[in-house]
Design a protein around this motif. Structure first.
Motif, PDB file in Angstrom:
ATOM      1  N   ILE A  15     -18.981  -9.944  -0.198  1.00 34.35           N
ATOM      2  CA  ILE A  15     -20.243  -9.787  -0.938  1.00 34.35           C
ATOM      3  C   ILE A  15     -20.415 -10.929  -1.933  1.00 34.35           C
ATOM      4  CG2 ILE A  15     -21.469  -8.310  -2.567  1.00 34.35           C
ATOM      5  CD1 ILE A  15     -20.177  -5.902  -1.215  1.00 34.35           C
ATOM      6  N   ARG A  16     -19.326 -11.307  -2.586  1.00 37.85           N
ATOM      7  CA  ARG A  16     -19.411 -12.384  -3.574  1.00 37.85           C
ATOM      8  C   ARG A  16     -19.668 -13.730  -2.906  1.00 37.85           C
ATOM      9  NH1 ARG A  16     -16.301 -16.370  -5.586  1.00 37.85           N
ATOM     10  NH2 ARG A  16     -14.637 -15.870  -4.110  1.00 37.85           N
ATOM     11  N   LYS A  17     -18.944 -14.043  -1.856  1.00 33.05           N
ATOM     12  CA  LYS A  17     -19.090 -15.349  -1.215  1.00 33.05           C
ATOM     13  C   LYS A  17     -20.447 -15.506  -0.540  1.00 33.05           C
ATOM     14  CE  LYS A  17     -14.221 -16.441  -0.381  1.00 33.05           C
ATOM     15  NZ  LYS A  17     -13.205 -16.748   0.659  1.00 33.05           N
ATOM     16  N   GLU A  18     -20.991 -14.426  -0.009  1.00 35.06           N
ATOM     17  CA  GLU A  18     -22.297 -14.499   0.643  1.00 35.06           C
ATOM     18  C   GLU A  18     -23.456 -14.411  -0.342  1.00 35.06           C
ATOM     19  OE1 GLU A  18     -22.917 -15.146   3.810  1.00 35.06           O
ATOM     20  OE2 GLU A  18     -20.764 -15.406   4.135  1.00 35.06           O
ATOM     21  N   ASN A  19     -23.146 -14.292  -1.635  1.00 27.60           N
ATOM     22  CA  ASN A  19     -24.182 -14.258  -2.681  1.00 27.60           C
ATOM     23  C   ASN A  19     -25.213 -13.159  -2.439  1.00 27.60           C
ATOM     24  OD1 ASN A  19     -23.168 -16.414  -4.231  1.00 27.60           O
ATOM     25  ND2 ASN A  19     -24.103 -17.894  -2.846  1.00 27.60           N
ATOM     26  N   ILE A  20     -24.737 -11.978  -2.107  1.00 27.24           N
ATOM     27  CA  ILE A  20     -25.632 -10.839  -1.945  1.00 27.24           C
ATOM     28  C   ILE A  20     -25.879 -10.263  -3.342  1.00 27.24           C
ATOM     29  CG2 ILE A  20     -26.037  -8.678  -0.706  1.00 27.24           C
ATOM     30  CD1 ILE A  20     -23.970  -9.535   1.334  1.00 27.24           C
ATOM     31  N   LYS A  21     -26.889 -10.769  -3.988  1.00 23.55           N
ATOM     32  CA  LYS A  21     -27.120 -10.487  -5.403  1.00 23.55           C
ATOM     33  C   LYS A  21     -27.322  -9.006  -5.657  1.00 23.55           C
ATOM     34  CE  LYS A  21     -30.174 -11.793  -9.224  1.00 23.55           C
ATOM     35  NZ  LYS A  21     -31.314 -12.647  -9.631  1.00 23.55           N
ATOM     36  N   THR A  22     -28.078  -8.355  -4.765  1.00 30.10           N
ATOM     37  CA  THR A  22     -28.359  -6.935  -4.977  1.00 30.10           C
ATOM     38  C   THR A  22     -27.079  -6.118  -5.036  1.00 30.10           C
ATOM     39  OG1 THR A  22     -30.434  -7.252  -3.766  1.00 30.10           O
ATOM     40  CG2 THR A  22     -29.675  -4.985  -4.084  1.00 30.10           C
ATOM     41  N   LEU A  23     -26.151  -6.393  -4.124  1.00 34.69           N
ATOM     42  CA  LEU A  23     -24.908  -5.625  -4.092  1.00 34.69           C
ATOM     43  C   LEU A  23     -23.980  -6.001  -5.236  1.00 34.69           C
ATOM     44  CD1 LEU A  23     -24.117  -5.487  -0.266  1.00 34.69           C
ATOM     45  CD2 LEU A  23     -25.133  -3.731  -1.716  1.00 34.69           C
ATOM     46  N   VAL A  24     -23.988  -7.267  -5.625  1.00 36.88           N
ATOM     47  CA  VAL A  24     -23.138  -7.673  -6.755  1.00 36.88           C
ATOM     48  C   VAL A  24     -23.558  -6.929  -8.024  1.00 36.88           C
ATOM     49  CG1 VAL A  24     -22.519  -9.595  -8.252  1.00 36.88           C
ATOM     50  CG2 VAL A  24     -22.582  -9.919  -5.775  1.00 36.88           C
ATOM     51  N   ILE A  25     -24.852  -6.912  -8.279  1.00 37.79           N
ATOM     52  CA  ILE A  25     -25.338  -6.208  -9.469  1.00 37.79           C
ATOM     53  C   ILE A  25     -25.104  -4.710  -9.346  1.00 37.79           C
ATOM     54  CG2 ILE A  25     -27.418  -5.701 -10.792  1.00 37.79           C
ATOM     55  CD1 ILE A  25     -28.458  -8.452 -10.018  1.00 37.79           C
ATOM     56  N   TYR A  26     -25.336  -4.170  -8.145  1.00 40.65           N
ATOM     57  CA  TYR A  26     -25.164  -2.719  -7.934  1.00 40.65           C
ATOM     58  C   TYR A  26     -23.714  -2.299  -8.137  1.00 40.65           C
ATOM     59  CZ  TYR A  26     -24.030   1.222  -4.853  1.00 40.65           C
ATOM     60  OH  TYR A  26     -23.508   2.358  -4.306  1.00 40.65           O
ATOM     61  N   VAL A  27     -22.785  -3.026  -7.562  1.00 39.90           N
ATOM     62  CA  VAL A  27     -21.369  -2.653  -7.671  1.00 39.90           C
ATOM     63  C   VAL A  27     -20.896  -2.802  -9.113  1.00 39.90           C
ATOM     64  CG1 VAL A  27     -19.034  -3.298  -6.979  1.00 39.90           C
ATOM     65  CG2 VAL A  27     -20.855  -3.185  -5.273  1.00 39.90           C
ATOM     66  N   THR A  28     -21.273  -3.904  -9.759  1.00 44.53           N
ATOM     67  CA  THR A  28     -20.780  -4.138 -11.119  1.00 44.53           C
ATOM     68  C   THR A  28     -21.339  -3.122 -12.106  1.00 44.53           C
ATOM     69  OG1 THR A  28     -20.679  -6.488 -10.572  1.00 44.53           O
ATOM     70  CG2 THR A  28     -20.508  -5.890 -12.896  1.00 44.53           C
TER      71      THR A  28
END
Length: 905
Positions: A633-646
Motif C-alpha cells: 500500500i505504501r509503495k503503490e502510493n494508495i493514498k486513500t488506504l494509507v490515510i484510512y489505515v493510519t
C-alpha cells in the motif's frame, strides 16, 4: 662376411625389440598424499607374476636403476581399478589405505596390463582356470606373446581386428563368448550386436544351454549365462531387443536373469522368482475385447519391457539402455493407440457399454480405468493426432460419460473422471467450454463446483481446483464462448462458493479459540468442511480476481462478498488466516478505485489488523503477509488506504512501530499531510498579481480611447463612469472586484461605440491579451452590457450612425458564428438547455432592444467565438469589439460540465 652381417642384424633386431618391450613396461609409481597431492615414488618396470609366498597374481614394479621393489600389489576381484585416459591405471589399496597409480610411458603397455587385470578378475569370478590363460610369465614375454596372439592366432577376427563371426554357442565356448561381448570398444560392440542379430540360432541355442544348466543345477554356468545375457542387453541394440522381448524367448531370458550374483547387486536376494510372478500373478484383463492380435502382442511386450526395466535390472542398466527401453515403450504405446483410435467400431462399443445400465459396478470401473489409460497413453501420439483423437472422443459423447462419473460414490471412478478432464483441458480447453455452454440444468460446471467442496480425498481437491482454473483462464479463451462460460459461473456458482466459506466460519461473537468446540466449520447442510477445501476455494477466488476483475468487482460490490470471505480470519487454522490476508492483498493489488472505496467504507481491513495484533511478535507467515500488505500500500502510493489505515488503526499498530515497514507507513502518512498544506495556500488567488495585470489592460485601453478623435462625449462619460465604479469596487485586501449588478471592467469601455463610419478605416495592430493564471477565480459578471444612457425605447443620441454601427457589429458576429458553428455544434446543444444564471437574466432586462438582440446572438455562439480566437486577433474593429464582449461574458457563463475552462482573450 654375409653370415657376420646376418648375425649383427639379428642382434640389432633383438636389441630393438628389447628396447620396445622395455618402453612398454616402463612406468612411474604415484601415491596419493594426505593433502590431495600425488607423490612420485620412482620409475621402474611393471610385470604381472605370482607374488612370492602366495599363489595369487599381482603387480610388481622394480626400480629401473637398482632393481629394488617399488610396488607389490595383489590383484583382487573387487571393482577398484580404473583406467584413466590411455596411460594411467589407478586403484584404492585397502591394505595400504591409500590410492595408487601407474603412469605408463606407452599406451600399448597400459592396455596390455589392463586386459590382464580384467582377465584375472574374471578368473576369480568364475573360478575357471581355462577361461583365460594367464600365467606367471615375465612381462616382456607376455607382451610379445599377446601381440602375436591378437594379430595372427585369433581365428574369429579378420586381419584388421574386426570380428568375422562369433564362436559357436556351446558350454565350452561360453567364457570366450562372454569375453567377446563384455570387452572391446564401441565399434567392436556394434559388430558383435550385428553378428548376434544375423545368427538365427544364437538365441535358440542360448536358451537351450540355459535350460540344460538349470536342469543340472550348474550355478557357475548359470551365473556366467546371467552375465552374458546382461552384456547382450547392454549392447543396446533395438534388433536384439525385438528378439529378447518376443513371446518365444522372453520367459527364458527373464529366467536367466534370476541367477544374479550378490557381487553385482548385494541388495538383491540370491534367487529370484520373476517367472513365477509373471505366470501366476500377472493377468491380462480386457475391459473390452480387442480383435486386433498385433495390438494385444504390443501390449504384452510393453509390460515385459517395463517389468525388466523397473524390477529386474533397475540398478544395472546404464542411461543409454534405459533411454532405448523407454523409447520402445513410447513407440509401442503410440502404435497401440493409433490402431485402436482408427477402429471406429471399438470406440462405439466402449462408449455403449459405459452408458449401459446393465453393466456391473466392477465392470464399469474397469471400463473407466481403460478409458483413462487410453486417454493418458494418447500423449505418445503426435500433437495433431492427439487433437484429432480428443475431438473424435468429444463427438462421441465423452463429456456426458464423465458427468455420470463425477456423480458416482466410488472415489476411484471420480478420480479417473477428473484425470480425463484435465487431459482434455491440457489439449484443448474450448472442447469442454463448448459442451458446458450448450448444457442446460445441472451442468458439468455445477458438478465440478460441487465436487470442489466435497471430501473425495486430499489429492482430489487440487484436481477440481485445477480444472476450474483452466476452464476459466481468460488468457486461453477464444471464440464465441469466451464470455458465456464466465457468465454462467458468476451467475450460478460464485455465490455458492462464497456462502460455503461464510457458513464454515464462526460468527463474530465467537472467539477463534472456541470455534471448534461448538461446531464451527460446518456448512449449511451440517456437514463439516475440511480446511483444505476452504483453502482451495479461497485460491480460486483469488484467481478470479486476477483474471476477471470487472465481473468479480460487480459481484463483490453488490453482495458484500469480501466481508464474508474475510471471515476466514476467525478460523483457528493459521493457513486459512494467511489465505484471507492473501485474498485481501489480491484485491488491493488491482488498484481499483471502487474496490478501495468499498474497503474503506465497510472497514474491511479491520479483521486483518486484528489478527495481526493478536499474532503479536511471533514471526510467521501471518506476520510477514500483513507487513507485506502494508508495504505494498505504501509503495503503490494508495493514498486513500494509507490515510484510512493510519487514522483508524494507528493505536493498535503503535506497538509494532519498531518495524521499518510500519515506520515507513507512518512517514508516508505524514508526507501526505504536509503536501496538503501548500495546496490549501496555493488555492487562494494572488489578487495582487491580477490587479497588476488588470492595471496594464486599463492603461492599454485608455491609450486607444485617448487616440480616438471621433469618440463622442457620451462614450467618454460612460467610460469615466465605469472607471469610477470599478475603482470603488475593491475587496478588503485591495484587489479589484466586479460588480454583480452588471458593471463592466475598463477593458470593455469605449471599444464598441464609435460615432462615425470613418472609424472603419482605423485598424490598430492586434494585441495579445494576457492569459489569467490558473488560480484566477471566475468573475461575477454575467454580461458586458452597458447601462442605458437614454430612454427604454432604445433610441440613441448618436442617431442613425450609431444604429448602423450596431447592425454591422451583429453582421460580423453572425459571420463568425457561421464559420465556427460546425466545430461547436455539440457543445451549443448542451448549453442551449442549460439554465441561465440570475445575473445574466437581470442584465438582459436592463439592456435596450438592439443590444438585447446582439447579446442573444452572442450567447448562442459563445463557444464558437471562443474557438475562433485566431480570427478575433486578425480581424477588424468589429471583431475586436465582439471579442471583448464575448470573452468577458465567457468568464462567468462557462458550462460547469466542460472538461476545462475556456481561455479569456
Amino acid at each position: 662376411m654375409a653370415e657376420q652381417e646376418r648375425r649383427d642384424a639379428e642382434a640389432g633386431g633383438d636389441a630393438t625389440a628389447a628396447t620396445h618391450t622395455s618402453n612398454m613396461q616402463r612406468v612411474k609409481v604415484y601415491r596419493l598424499a594426505d593433502g590431495g597431492r600425488w607423490d612420485d615414488q620412482g620409475t621402474g618396470h611393471v610385470s604381472i607374476e605370482y607374488i612370492e609366498g602366495s599363489k595369487e597374481l599381482g603387480l610388481t614394479v622394480l626400480d629401473e636403476e637398482d632393481n629394488e621393489t617399488l610396488l607389490v600389489h595383489n590383484i583382487t576381484s573387487d571393482d577398484i581399478y580404473r583406467k584413466q585416459e590411455e596411460t594411467i591405471i589407478s586403484w584404492r589399496d585397502h591394505e595400504a589405505a591409500t590410492d595408487l597409480a601407474l603412469s605408463f610411458q606407452e599406451a600399448a603397455g597400459c592396455s596390455y596390463i589392463w586386459e590382464h587385470i580384467c582377465g584375472i578378475q574374471r578368473n576369480l569370478h568364475f573360478s575357471n582356470l581355462g577361461a583365460l590363460e594367464v600365467g606367471p610369465r615375465q612381462a616382456s614375454e607376455s607382451l610379445e606373446a599377446s601381440r602375436i596372439m591378437h594379430s595372427n592366432d585369433d581365428s574369429f577376427c579378420s586381419a584388421n581386428g574386426e570380428f568375422r563371426e562369433l564362436p559357436p554357442v556351446e558350454l565350452s565356448n561360453l567364457p570366450f563368448i562372454l569375453k567377446t561381448v563384455l570387452e572391446g570398444g564401441i565399434s567392436d560392440q556394434i559388430r558383435v550386436a550385428e553378428l548376434i542379430t544375423q545368427d538365427r540360432d544364437f538365441f535358440p541355442k542360448l536358451v537351450d544351454m540355459f535350460r540344460m544348466c538349470e536342469d543340472l543345477e550348474n550355478l557357475d554356468d548359470l551365473h556366467m549365462i546371467f552375465k552374458l545375457v546382461k552384456g547382450i542387453i547392454l549392447l543396446n541394440s533395438p534388433s536384439i531387443f525385438d528378439k529378447i522381448f518376443s513371446d518365444e524367448f522372453i520367459l527364458d531370458i527373464i529366467g536367466a536373469l534370476e541367477y544374479i550374483l550378490c557381487t553385482d547387486d548385494p541388495e538383491v536376494p540370491r534367487v529370484q522368482r520373476h517367472r513365477a510372478f509373471l505366470k501366476d500373478h500377472v493377468v491380462f484383463k480386457e475391459a473390452i475385447h480387442i480383435e486386433n492380435i498385433s495390438v494385444v502382442s504390443k501390449i504384452h511386450q510393453t509390460y515385459r519391457i517395463g517389468y525388466l526395466k523397473d524390477v529386474i535390472l533397475p540398478r544395472i542398466l546404464d542411461d543409454a539402455t534405459l533411454a532405448s527401453l523407454n523409447n520402445m515403450i513410447h513407440t509401442n504405446n503410440a502404435s497401440v493407440i493409433s490402431l485402436l483410435k482408427d477402429d471406429a467400431l471399438f470406440i462405439r462399443q466402449l462408449f455403449s457399454r459405459m452408458r449401459s445400465s446393465d453393466v456391473s459396478m466392477e465392470s464399469k470401473r474397469e471400463l473407466v480405468l481403460f478409458l483413462h489409460e487410453f486417454c493418458t497413453l494418447s500423449k505418445s501420439l503426435p500433437l495433431v493426432q492427439q487433437l484429432r483423437l480428443f475431438r473424435d472422443l468429444s463427438g462421441e459423447g465423452v463429456f456426458e460419460i464423465i458427468s455420470d462419473l463425477l456423480q458416482s460414490h466410488d472415489r476411484k471412478i471420480v478420480s479417473a473422471g477428473t484425470d480425463i478432464l484435465i487431459l482434455f483441458l491440457n489439449q484443448d480447453p474450448n472442447l469442454l467450454r463448448s459442451y458446458i455452454v450448450q448444457q442446460e440444468g445441472n451442468s458439468l460446471l455445477g458438478l465440478l463446483v460441487k465436487g470442489m467442496v466435497t471430501d473425495f480425498g486430499e489429492e482430489m481437491h487440487c484436481q477440481f481446483l485445477e480444472i476450474l482454473r483452466i476452464l476459466m483462464d481468460s488468457f486461453t479463451m477464444s471464440g464465441a464462448h469466451r464470455d458465456v462460460i464466465i457468465e454462467i459461473f458468476y451467475e450460478r456458482h460464485l455465490d455458492y462458493l462464497v456462502d460455503v466459506i461464510a457458513s464454515s466460519c464462526p460468527p463474530r461473537s465467537i472467539s477463534r479459540s472456541t470455534s471448534n468446540s461448538i461446531g464451527a466449520g460446518r456448512n449449511a447442510g451440517g456437514h463439516r468442511i475440511k480446511p483444505e477445501i476452504l483453502l482451495n476455494v479461497c485460491e480460486l477466488l483469488c484467481f478470479c480476481v486476477v483474471h476477471h476483475p470487472y465481473k468479480i468487482k460487480c459481484n463483490f460490490l453488490m453482495n458484500n462478498a469480501i466481508e464474508k470471505i474475510l471471515a476466514l480470519t476467525r478460523r483457528r487454522e493459521k493457513f486459512l488466516v494467511v489465505a484471507a490476508v492473501r485474498f485481501m492483498r489480491t484485491i488491493i493489488s488491482r488498484n481499483d478505485e471502487h474496490l478501495i472505496r468499498h474497503v474503506v467504507k465497510f472497514n474491511l481491513l479491520k479483521p486483518i489488523i486484528d489478527v495481526f495484533v493478536e499474532n503479536g511478535d511471533r514471526y510467521n507467515m501471518l506476520h510477514s503477509g500483513v507487513l507485506e500488505l502494508l508495504e505494498y500500500i505504501r509503495k503503490e502510493n494508495i493514498k486513500t488506504l494509507v490515510i484510512y489505515v493510519t487514522e483508524s488503526f494507528w493505536d493498535q499498530l503503535t506497538k509494532f512501530e519498531h518495524f521499518g515497514s510500519i515506520q515507513a507507513f507512518k512517514l508516508k502518512y505524514q508526507q501526505y499531510l504536509e503536501s496538503a498544506e501548500p495546496r490549501l495556500s496555493a488555492s487562494v488567488p494572488d489578487v495582487r498579481k491580477k490587479a497588476e495585470q488588470r492595471g496594464l489592460e486599463k492603461e492599454e485601453e485608455d491609450y486607444f480611447n485617448k487616440d480616438s478623435d471621433e469618440e463622442d462625449s457620451g462614450s467618454g462619460r460612460r467610460a469615466k463612469l465605469a472607471q469610477n465604479q470599478h475603482s470603488k469596487a475593491k475587496v478588503p485586501n485591495g484587489s479589484e472586484a466586479d460588480n454583480v449588478e452588471g458593471t463592466s471592467r475598463p477593458k470593455s469601455a469605449g471599444l464598441v461605440d464609435y460615432d462615425d463610419d470613418d472609424d472603419e478605416d482605423f485598424n490598430p495592430p492586434p494585441k495579445e491579451p494576457s492569459r489569467p493564471s490558473e488560480d484566477d477565480v471566475p468573475l461575477n459578471i454575467s454580461t458586458v452590457k452597458r447601462r442605458p444612457v437614454n430612454t427604454m425605447e432604445g433610441k440613441h443620441t448618436d442617431g442613425d450612425g450609431r444604429k448602423r454601427q450596431k447592425i454591422e457589429t451583429r453582421i460580423s458576429c453572425a459571420k463568425i458564428a457561421v464559420a465556427t458553428s460546425t466545430a461547436s455544434k455539440h457543445t451549443d446543444l448542451q448549453n442551449k438547455h442549460a439554465p441561465q444564471s440570475p445575473t445574466s437574466s437581470t442584465s438582459s432586462t436592463e439592456a435596450n432592444g438592439a443590444l438585447r438582440q446582439h447579446d442573444t446572438n452572442s450567447e448562442e455562439h459563445q463557444h464558437s467565438v471562443e474557438n475562433a480566437e485566431a480570427s478575433w486577433q486578425a480581424g477588424g474593429d468589429c471583431i475586436k469589439d465582439v471579442g471583448s464582449m464575448s470573452t468577458e461574458k465567457a468568464v462567468n457563463t462557462t458550462n460547469p460540465s466542460d472538461s476545462e475552462p475556456y481561455s479569456v482573450r
